[in-house]
Design a protein around this motif. Structure first.
Motif, PDB file in Angstrom:
ATOM      1  N   ALA A 138       0.718  -1.119  -0.144  1.00 30.35           N
ATOM      2  CA  ALA A 138      -0.043  -0.064   0.090  1.00 30.35           C
ATOM      3  C   ALA A 138       0.950   1.162  -0.092  1.00 30.35           C
ATOM      4  O   ALA A 138       0.420   2.321  -0.390  1.00 30.35           O
ATOM      5  CB  ALA A 138      -0.837   0.106   1.107  1.00 30.35           C
ATOM      6  N   GLY A 139       2.100   1.250   0.542  1.00 32.69           N
ATOM      7  CA  GLY A 139       2.942   2.263   0.520  1.00 32.69           C
ATOM      8  C   GLY A 139       2.734   3.086   1.894  1.00 32.69           C
ATOM      9  O   GLY A 139       2.180   2.375   2.949  1.00 32.69           O
ATOM     10  N   PRO A 140       3.220   3.894   2.281  1.00 29.89           N
ATOM     11  CA  PRO A 140       3.393   4.799   3.608  1.00 29.89           C
ATOM     12  C   PRO A 140       1.943   5.130   3.986  1.00 29.89           C
ATOM     13  O   PRO A 140       0.917   5.100   3.319  1.00 29.89           O
ATOM     14  CB  PRO A 140       4.170   5.971   3.609  1.00 29.89           C
ATOM     15  CG  PRO A 140       4.115   6.428   2.170  1.00 29.89           C
ATOM     16  CD  PRO A 140       3.716   5.046   1.250  1.00 29.89           C
ATOM     17  N   THR A 141       1.631   4.888   5.520  1.00 29.50           N
ATOM     18  CA  THR A 141       0.598   5.359   5.952  1.00 29.50           C
ATOM     19  C   THR A 141       0.774   6.538   6.865  1.00 29.50           C
ATOM     20  O   THR A 141       1.882   6.581   7.549  1.00 29.50           O
ATOM     21  CB  THR A 141       0.012   4.177   6.699  1.00 29.50           C
ATOM     22  OG1 THR A 141       0.952   3.570   7.786  1.00 29.50           O
ATOM     23  CG2 THR A 141      -0.341   2.980   5.961  1.00 29.50           C
ATOM     24  N   GLY A 142      -0.266   7.427   7.096  1.00 35.08           N
ATOM     25  CA  GLY A 142      -0.182   8.404   7.968  1.00 35.08           C
ATOM     26  C   GLY A 142      -0.986   9.635   7.454  1.00 35.08           C
ATOM     27  O   GLY A 142      -1.619   9.449   6.400  1.00 35.08           O
ATOM     28  N   ASP A 150       1.576  14.671   6.726  1.00 30.25           N
ATOM     29  CA  ASP A 150       2.965  14.376   7.425  1.00 30.25           C
ATOM     30  C   ASP A 150       3.599  13.393   6.396  1.00 30.25           C
ATOM     31  O   ASP A 150       4.753  13.257   6.702  1.00 30.25           O
ATOM     32  CB  ASP A 150       2.593  13.418   8.520  1.00 30.25           C
ATOM     33  CG  ASP A 150       2.023  14.407   9.810  1.00 30.25           C
ATOM     34  OD1 ASP A 150       1.809  15.536   9.660  1.00 30.25           O
ATOM     35  OD2 ASP A 150       1.179  13.494  10.450  1.00 30.25           O
ATOM     36  N   LEU A 151       3.398  13.181   5.277  1.00 27.59           N
ATOM     37  CA  LEU A 151       4.153  12.258   4.299  1.00 27.59           C
ATOM     38  C   LEU A 151       4.833  13.207   3.395  1.00 27.59           C
ATOM     39  O   LEU A 151       4.399  14.204   2.680  1.00 27.59           O
ATOM     40  CB  LEU A 151       3.090  11.296   3.635  1.00 27.59           C
ATOM     41  CG  LEU A 151       2.604  10.420   4.493  1.00 27.59           C
ATOM     42  CD1 LEU A 151       1.669   9.466   3.702  1.00 27.59           C
ATOM     43  CD2 LEU A 151       3.631   9.627   5.076  1.00 27.59           C
ATOM     44  N   ALA A 152       6.184  12.754   3.100  1.00 32.27           N
ATOM     45  CA  ALA A 152       6.950  13.557   1.851  1.00 32.27           C
ATOM     46  C   ALA A 152       7.011  12.649   0.780  1.00 32.27           C
ATOM     47  O   ALA A 152       7.059  11.413   0.813  1.00 32.27           O
ATOM     48  CB  ALA A 152       8.229  13.862   2.364  1.00 32.27           C
ATOM     49  N   PRO A 153       7.018  13.159  -0.408  1.00 31.06           N
ATOM     50  CA  PRO A 153       7.161  12.403  -1.673  1.00 31.06           C
ATOM     51  C   PRO A 153       8.002  11.451  -1.727  1.00 31.06           C
ATOM     52  O   PRO A 153       7.888  10.294  -2.055  1.00 31.06           O
ATOM     53  CB  PRO A 153       7.426  13.537  -2.929  1.00 31.06           C
ATOM     54  CG  PRO A 153       6.909  14.911  -2.234  1.00 31.06           C
ATOM     55  CD  PRO A 153       7.170  14.595  -0.758  1.00 31.06           C
TER      56      PRO A 153
END
Length: 135
Positions: free
Chosen positions: A120-124, A128-131
């Motif tokens: 799924a990729g990063p969660t949050g 708060d998420l950077a490319p």
């Protein structure tokens, strides 16, 4: 013939095929195309994958599932005893080779592959998420 192509195309999009088959099940009996077909669902032991497997079993398909989670596979076996299964990490080429050998042994071949496995990729929170988190 149209029905065959429609279902073959939808098999490439797991979420849509599940919804489409459930909707059609209420309208008329299962399409003859799925009866006795051999189907593999990756990441099929829980969640959407297991729901896809259940739906195809209900429509007469012979189903094999794989998953990295042995506990989830045990639970799937309890719920779907007619479904064959393999513990497989589809990111590992040797395990994928073994998976297809299992499918050939258990089902005699393969008609449909539902590639449900993925990351799924990063969660949050989006703010708060950077490319770079997606690399």
């Amino acid at each position: 013939m149209y029905e065959y192509l429609e279902y073959l195309t939808l098999a490439l999009i797991p979420g849509f095929i599940l919804l489409d088959l459930v909707w059609r099940q209420r309208r008329y009996q299962a399409p003859r195309f799925w009866r006795l077909r051999a189907l593999l669902v990756t990441a099929g032991a829980a969640g959407i994958g297991r729901a896809i497997a259940q739906t195809f079993v209900a429509h007469g398909a012979r189903v094999h599932i794989c998953d990295v989670d042995r506990g989830a596979l045990d639970e799937a076996k309890r719920l779907l005893p007619q479904v064959t299964q393999s513990v497989t990490d589809v990111a590992n080429p040797e395990e994928v080779d073994r998976l297809f050998a299992d499918v050939k042994r258990e089902l005699g071949g393969l008609d449909v592959l539902v590639n449900n496995a993925g990351i799924a990729g990063p969660t949050g929170k989006i703010e708060d998420l950077a490319p770079a988190d997606w690399d």
